[in-house]
Scaffold this motif. Structure first.
Motif, short mmCIF file in Angstrom:
data_model
loop_
_atom_site.label_atom_id
_atom_site.label_comp_id
_atom_site.label_asym_id
_atom_site.label_seq_id
_atom_site.Cartn_x
_atom_site.Cartn_y
_atom_site.Cartn_z
N ASN A 50 0.84 -0.53 0.24
CA ASN A 50 -0.59 0.17 -0.31
C ASN A 50 0.84 1.52 -0.05
OD1 ASN A 50 0.69 0.41 2.38
ND2 ASN A 50 -1.02 0.23 3.57
N GLU A 51 1.99 0.98 -0.40
CA GLU A 51 3.50 2.31 -0.42
C GLU A 51 3.34 2.44 0.52
OE1 GLU A 51 1.67 4.41 -3.48
OE2 GLU A 51 2.78 3.57 -4.54
N SER A 52 3.51 2.73 2.23
CA SER A 52 3.59 2.68 3.36
C SER A 52 4.96 2.79 3.57
CB SER A 52 2.51 2.35 4.41
OG SER A 52 2.73 0.91 4.69
N MET A 53 5.15 3.44 4.58
CA MET A 53 6.95 2.52 5.48
C MET A 53 7.81 3.22 4.18
SD MET A 53 5.23 1.52 8.07
CE MET A 53 6.75 1.37 8.62
N PHE A 54 8.69 2.15 3.64
CA PHE A 54 9.69 2.90 2.38
C PHE A 54 8.72 2.17 1.25
CE2 PHE A 54 13.88 2.89 5.11
CZ PHE A 54 14.05 4.00 5.67
N GLY A 55 7.52 1.79 1.12
CA GLY A 55 7.44 1.67 -0.61
C GLY A 55 7.30 2.73 -1.33
N LEU A 56 7.00 4.14 -0.94
CA LEU A 56 7.13 4.98 -1.64
C LEU A 56 9.25 5.14 -2.66
CD1 LEU A 56 5.23 7.59 -0.31
CD2 LEU A 56 4.66 6.33 -2.37
N LEU A 57 10.03 4.53 -2.23
CA LEU A 57 11.11 4.63 -2.31
C LEU A 57 11.26 4.33 -3.76
CD1 LEU A 57 14.09 3.87 1.16
CD2 LEU A 57 12.62 6.47 -0.25
N ALA A 58 10.70 3.02 -4.41
CA ALA A 58 10.92 2.59 -5.84
C ALA A 58 10.40 3.49 -6.65
CB ALA A 58 9.48 1.46 -5.86
N GLY A 59 9.83 4.99 -6.84
CA GLY A 59 9.79 5.88 -7.24
C GLY A 59 11.15 6.59 -7.03
N TYR A 60 11.68 6.20 -7.10
CA TYR A 60 13.00 6.59 -7.09
C TYR A 60 13.73 5.97 -7.93
CZ TYR A 60 12.63 9.86 -3.44
OH TYR A 60 12.97 11.33 -2.31
N LYS A 61 13.26 5.43 -9.08
CA LYS A 61 13.89 5.14 -10.21
C LYS A 61 13.76 6.09 -11.60
CE LYS A 61 9.97 2.67 -12.14
NZ LYS A 61 8.95 2.78 -10.47
N ASP A 62 12.33 6.86 -11.24
CA ASP A 62 12.69 8.08 -12.80
C ASP A 62 13.26 9.52 -11.29
OD1 ASP A 62 11.28 6.09 -13.45
OD2 ASP A 62 9.25 6.99 -12.80
N LEU A 63 13.72 10.01 -12.86
CA LEU A 63 14.28 11.38 -11.99
C LEU A 63 13.24 12.61 -11.65
CD1 LEU A 63 17.19 12.85 -11.37
CD2 LEU A 63 16.77 13.38 -13.92
N GLU A 64 12.08 12.34 -12.43
CA GLU A 64 10.61 13.77 -11.79
C GLU A 64 10.45 13.33 -10.84
OE1 GLU A 64 7.89 13.04 -15.01
OE2 GLU A 64 9.30 13.97 -16.54
N PHE A 65 10.91 12.10 -10.16
CA PHE A 65 10.07 12.07 -8.83
C PHE A 65 11.07 12.18 -7.95
CE2 PHE A 65 9.82 9.37 -4.64
CZ PHE A 65 8.88 8.91 -5.01
N TRP A 66 12.27 12.17 -8.09
CA TRP A 66 13.60 12.61 -7.43
C TRP A 66 13.70 14.06 -7.15
CZ3 TRP A 66 17.37 16.25 -9.25
CH2 TRP A 66 17.95 16.57 -8.11
N GLU A 67 12.95 14.57 -8.39
CA GLU A 67 12.80 16.39 -8.12
C GLU A 67 12.04 16.48 -7.79
OE1 GLU A 67 12.31 17.50 -12.67
OE2 GLU A 67 14.12 17.05 -12.93
N LYS A 68 10.98 15.71 -7.02
CA LYS A 68 9.98 16.05 -6.28
C LYS A 68 10.29 16.10 -5.03
CE LYS A 68 6.30 13.46 -5.84
NZ LYS A 68 5.21 12.14 -6.09
N ALA A 69 11.07 15.13 -4.41
CA ALA A 69 10.93 14.69 -3.14
C ALA A 69 13.28 14.58 -3.38
CB ALA A 69 10.93 13.90 -2.28
#
Length: 273
Positions: free
Chosen positions: A162-181
């Protein structure tokens, strides 16, 4: 004979269905209980976004070489620091003395107590309130010093569906996600530390990423070079052997041989007033 076999198979299928359903229900209960425990953590710590503070991440910038992190004047504090300034760690420690800090990534929903346990097993299946749960906790590697002065500090957390805890870290495969956070903030007894994310990649659990015994500048530079070469994104940020690295580690969903890591380095320390 065929009827008996059919009955046996039917019973087996029914049992399997019941067990499977029980597992799903148990998992959902864990997710709900975990969410409640961490909502309680925010309430107990008094964490809230101050009025007028915009919840936007501070843009990660490459600091000048050999420049020590400095604490700016109170009125110049960036929004993510203002949001964490009044967080009450002592109140958390009254509930659990091993709640040694708080970890937050502005821009995405990662904001949790940081546990300092005596091993690397307990908080895999216990919340910060020491309640048994598959959600677990965000916790510091027990081999690390709790003052974050090691060259490489490891922090673990589950990658929940459900993307809780460190579930959202997978998003850092994209540069746009990094730019957001682009930054990780940690609150501890010293104050608030900002770490800028420079790499994110999948790695073997036996790789140098998990080494804590690096001593020489050459070893540390090799560590950094490996991270940059392995990274799924090019942030343009390059730490040095003199920097302090923070490695956030979670599972990949593809077995136990590899992990997904997001690495950052210390760029600012806002000391307690």
């Amino acid at each position: 004979m065929k009827k008996k076999v059919y009955k046996v198979l039917t019973v087996v299928l029914v049992i399997g269905l019941v067990v499977g359903c029980a597992g799903v229900v148990r998992h959902q209960v864990d997710l709900h209980k975990g969410a409640q425990d961490y909502a309680d953590a925010e309430a107990i710590a008094g964490f809230s976004i101050p009025s007028g503070v915009v919840q936007e991440p501070e843009k990660a910038e490459q600091p000048e070489q050999d420049q020590e992190p400095e604490a700016p004047a109170e009125e110049a504090l960036p929004a993510p620091v203002q949001a964490l300034r009044g967080l009450d760690l002592e109140a958390l420690q009254e509930v659990n003395g091993e709640a040694g800090g708080w970890l937050r990534i502005p821009g995405i929903a990662i904001s949790y107590p940081l546990m300092f346990g005596g091993d690397n097993d307990y908080y895999l299946n216990h919340t910060w309130k020491k309640e048994v749960s598959a959600v677990g906790s965000i916790f510091l590697d027990c081999r690390n010093n709790s003052n974050f002065q090691d060259f490489n500090t490891l922090v673990y957390g589950h990658r929940m569906r459900n993307e809780s805890m460190f579930g959202l870290l997978a998003g850092y495969k994209d540069l746009e996600f990094w730019e957001k956070a682009p930054s990780v903030y940690i609150v501890d007894q010293r104050g608030i530390s900002r770490y800028d994310i420079f790499a994110a990649y999948e790695v073997s659990v036996l790789e140098r990423t998990y080494r804590l015994d690096l001593q020489t500048d050459e070893e540390k530079e090799d560590f950094i070079a490996f991270a940059l070469e392995s990274s799924a994104i090019d942030t343009g940020l390059v730490p040095t052997a003199q920097d302090k690295i923070l490695t956030l580690s979670t599972c990949t969903g593809r077995g136990h041989a590899t992990r997904w890591v997001v690495q950052a380095y210390l760029t600012e320390l806002y000391e307690n007033p």
